[in-house]
Enzyme design. Structure first.
Site, PDB file in Angstrom:
ATOM      1  CG  ASP A  90      44.672  31.917 160.554  1.00 52.96           C
ATOM      2  OD1 ASP A  90      45.579  32.757 160.387  1.00 52.96           O
ATOM      3  OD2 ASP A  90      44.786  30.939 161.306  1.00 52.96           O
TER       4      ASP A  90
ATOM      5  CE1 TYR B  81      54.657  42.797 166.499  1.00 49.33           C
ATOM      6  CE2 TYR B  81      56.254  44.480 167.108  1.00 49.33           C
ATOM      7  CZ  TYR B  81      55.046  44.135 166.539  1.00 49.33           C
ATOM      8  OH  TYR B  81      54.230  45.112 166.005  1.00 49.33           O
TER       9      TYR B  81
ATOM     10  N   GLY C 297      54.830  53.514 165.647  1.00 51.13           N
ATOM     11  CA  GLY C 297      55.569  53.489 166.916  1.00 51.13           C
ATOM     12  C   GLY C 297      54.741  52.850 168.009  1.00 51.13           C
TER      13      GLY C 297
ATOM     14  CB  VAL D  59      49.330  52.478 167.728  1.00 51.98           C
ATOM     15  CG1 VAL D  59      47.982  53.052 167.317  1.00 51.98           C
ATOM     16  CG2 VAL D  59      50.387  52.770 166.674  1.00 51.98           C
TER      17      VAL D  59
END
Ligand code: NAD
Length: 259
Positions: free
Chosen positions: A62, A155, A186, A188
């Site tokens: 992780d 984000y 961009g 995807v």
């Protein structure tokens, strides 16, 4: 081949962009250490890399956990006999209006997208120095690292942060011969966008698929990006051809965000 005999570690290598990067770097001659939390998918990608005639190893980690990222780098070196390129690709998306963002939301996405990249930069730089060699660090930012997007505000903040870390690390590590850059895709067509599209549908009432279609229609080159498109830039940033480039966060988006 431009990466002949090099060792590259790719986080988030089980699927999507990370898988595309791993396969491209292998085609360019590198042996690949795959790191992800999805062990079953990692094993399949390992097989594809070995079929190309390269060595591969897998490590479940992780990236939000510093000690696990350091252990992944040690494992890569021990299994593959070198360590030359670190690709900090693992990341998650989060679609929410800013007004609804909770402390838990912030903590989760920053731990993975920002802390995870910093642990990768630290662990890779420490390994290059311990080995007395140069190295290349390449991390995932985004168009959302150059422009804040509605419903993707947090984000976007994490991807701006990746650019900041990239610039600072480039300055700190230049004298050690380590270059640090980022790639900024961009739209995807990976599982990440399936999830983004579904969340937009829930929040805005847009039909499923409509948000993805709207974004793709805004791309100058007229099509969605593929993992191979992204991997081509990463392969360049991982190779000696980009030896005089450091601290940059380069857009590969088919013409969406212009800088
Ligand atoms: P994806 O969801 O298809 O794959 C991400 C991979 O990262 C998965 O295999 C997942 O298991 C792994 N991962 C997630 N959290 C992890 C953790 N804590 N530790 C280890 N592995 C973890 O996403 P993708 O589209 O391939 O995105 C890859 C990177 O590219 C991300 O950083 C993303 O933000 C960035 N990016 C994607 C797009 C896009 O349009 N898909 C655009 C710009 C930037």
């Amino acid at each position: 081949m431009t990466l002949d005999g090099k060792t590259a570690l790719v986080t988030g290598g089980a699927q999507g962009i990370g898988k595309g990067i791993a396969l491209r770097l292998a085609k360019d001659g590198a042996n690949i250490a795959l790191v992800d939390m999805k062990a079953d998918k990692l094993a399949a990608v390992k097989g594809e890399i070995e079929a190309l005639g390269r060595k591969a190893c897998v490590f479940s980690a992780d990236v939000s956990k510093r000690e696990e990222v350091y252990a992944a780098v040690d494992h890569a070196e021990a299994q593959l006999g070198g360590f030359d390129v670190m690709v900090n690709n693992a990341g998650i998306a989060q679609v929410k209006p800013l007004a609804d963002v909770t402390q838990e939301d912030l903590d989760r996405i920053f731990r993975i997208n920002v802390n995870g990249v910093l642990w990768g930069i630290q662990a890779a730089a420490a390994k290059f120095k311990a080995r007395g060699q140069k190295g290349k660090i390449v991390s995932a930012s985004s168009i959302a690292g150059h422009e804040g997007f509605a419903m993707l505000g947090v984000y976007s903040a994490t991807k701006f942060a990746v650019r900041a870390l990239t610039q600072a690390a480039a300055k700190e590590y230049a004298s050690a011969g380590i270059t640090v850059n980022a790639y900024c895709p961009g739209v995807v067509g990976t599982d990440m966008w399936v999830e983004i599209d579904e969340r937009f549908a829930e929040i805005t009432g847009a039909p499923k698929g409509a948000t993805y279609k709207k974004y793709v229609e805004g791309i100058a080159l007229g099509r969605a990006e593929t993992p191979d498109d992204v991997a081509a830039l990463v392969a360049f940033l991982a190779s000696d051809d980009s030896g005089y480039i450091t601290g940059q966060a380069i857009l590969t988006d088919g013409g969406m965000v212009y800088r």
